[in-house]
Design an enzyme around this catalytic site. Structure first.
Site, mmCIF file in Angstrom:
data_model
loop_
_atom_site.group_PDB
_atom_site.id
_atom_site.type_symbol
_atom_site.label_atom_id
_atom_site.label_comp_id
_atom_site.label_asym_id
_atom_site.label_seq_id
_atom_site.Cartn_x
_atom_site.Cartn_y
_atom_site.Cartn_z
ATOM 1 N N HIS A 274 37.988 35.927 32.938
ATOM 2 C CA HIS A 274 37.846 36.771 34.126
ATOM 3 C C HIS A 274 36.652 37.715 33.969
ATOM 4 C CE1 HIS A 274 40.570 38.992 31.417
ATOM 5 N NE2 HIS A 274 40.056 40.083 31.944
ATOM 6 N N ARG A 291 47.320 47.606 32.777
ATOM 7 C CA ARG A 291 47.524 46.243 32.281
ATOM 8 C C ARG A 291 48.590 46.195 31.200
ATOM 9 N NH1 ARG A 291 42.770 43.530 29.000
ATOM 10 N NH2 ARG A 291 44.072 44.134 27.206
#
Length: 318
Positions: A274, A291
């Site tokens: 990503h 996260r």
């Protein structure tokens, strides 16, 4: 037939699977999941439907989810062991050692420069570990009015799209991954990076432990600093890595996600890389996401060989 044509798309028409509404986002990767409130207790059938969607689409997105740290961690635990926030993180939110803040307000202190994410290069999370995270779940909190999107790429499609001869080369090579990120001199982050000194060799192609798919495992953010393929000179390694990085991040294998309050992205770290798109740091707006990561296995190559630890230790969850 071109190399790209050889890689079959993973998407079909929008589908309803049980109570979930699944809407593919792009031709090779990504789907939005509706029909579920992540504040609720999820029955095992729903958990398995979400897991199946993750394996199929590699990254899945949820919108308008009103959850906090505790609910995010509880959701993650339905899919595996949750690790501490990060090998180099010393300041997670109070009471939540599993949460890594992706917080633009912290970067001047930690990195010595203003930006909206730790890493603005394509990468798979923490592949300098010998057992990189299996998956990551990122929740949006504070966002700029525009900019700050994230993109993902399908590394299974990237592998399948390689010419046969290049696949066969990639199947056989091992690449050195290391954590070489910059940090402000004297900062806690600089000390943690030096102490942990994470380095591992991984097969350039890993076999997914659940689906059996082969993924091109090159993680530019963690292999650019090393630029080393075992058995090749630095110059040869550099050329091969550049070629594999380009193939792994071809635009057609990617999806771009625009964040909104309450958005959540859940991605398979064993099949994706990503990119935090660096178009918002200069705007002066805050960007805060949170996260959590799931404990990963030690990767295996197509011939069964395992990744090798050079420095550091396995990163385990609970």
């Amino acid at each position: 037939m071109t190399a790209v044509q050889e890689a079959a798309p993973v998407q079909d028409a929008p589908a309803h699977t049980g109570s979930l509404e699944i809407s593919p986002s792009a031709g090779y990767i990504g789907a939005e999941i509706g029909g579920v409130d992540l504040r609720d207790h999820l029955d095992q059938n729903t958990v398995e439907e979400i897991r199946d969607a993750l394996h199929r689409y590699k990254v899945i997105f949820f919108r308008d989810q009103e959850i906090g740290h505790a609910e995010q961690v509880a959701f993650a635990r339905r899919f595996g062991k949750v690790t501490p926030a990060h090998p180099h993180e010393e300041n997670p939110p109070a009471g939540f050692p599993e949460i890594l803040p992706i917080d633009s307000r912290r970067y001047d202190q930690n990195l010595g420069r203003k930006r909206t994410s730790y890493d603005h290069s394509w990468h798979t999370d923490v592949t300098a570990l010998v057992n990189p995270p299996a998956a990551s779940i990122l929740r949006a909190d504070i966002l700029p009015p525009y900019g700050g999107d994230t993109a993902w790429t399908n590394l299974v499609a990237a592998y399948e799209g390689l010419p046969r001869q290049l696949r066969e080369l990639a199947d056989r090579i091992d690449i050195r991954h290391q954590f070489a990120a910059r940090a402000a001199e004297g900062s806690q982050r600089a000390r943690k990076i030096a102490e942990a000194n994470l380095v591992a060799y991984h097969p350039a192609v890993r076999v997914h432990p659940e689906t059996g798919e082969r993924a091109l495992f090159v993680s530019p953010g963690f292999t650019r600093g090393a630029r080393e393929i075992r058995g090749f000179s630095p110059e040869q390694s550099d050329e091969i890595l550049r070629l594999l990085w380009r193939e792994a991040t071809r635009t057609e294998y990617t999806v771009r996600f625009r964040w909104a309050p309450g958005s959540i992205a859940f991605w398979d770290n064993r099949a994706t890389a990503h990119l935090a798109i660096a178009d918002a740091g200069h705007l002066g707006h805050d960007r805060v996401l949170y996260r959590v990561t799931l404990e990963g296995d030690v990767p295996r190559g197509v011939d069964g060989r395992q990744s090798e630890l050079v420095s550091g230790e396995q990163f385990l969850g609970a």
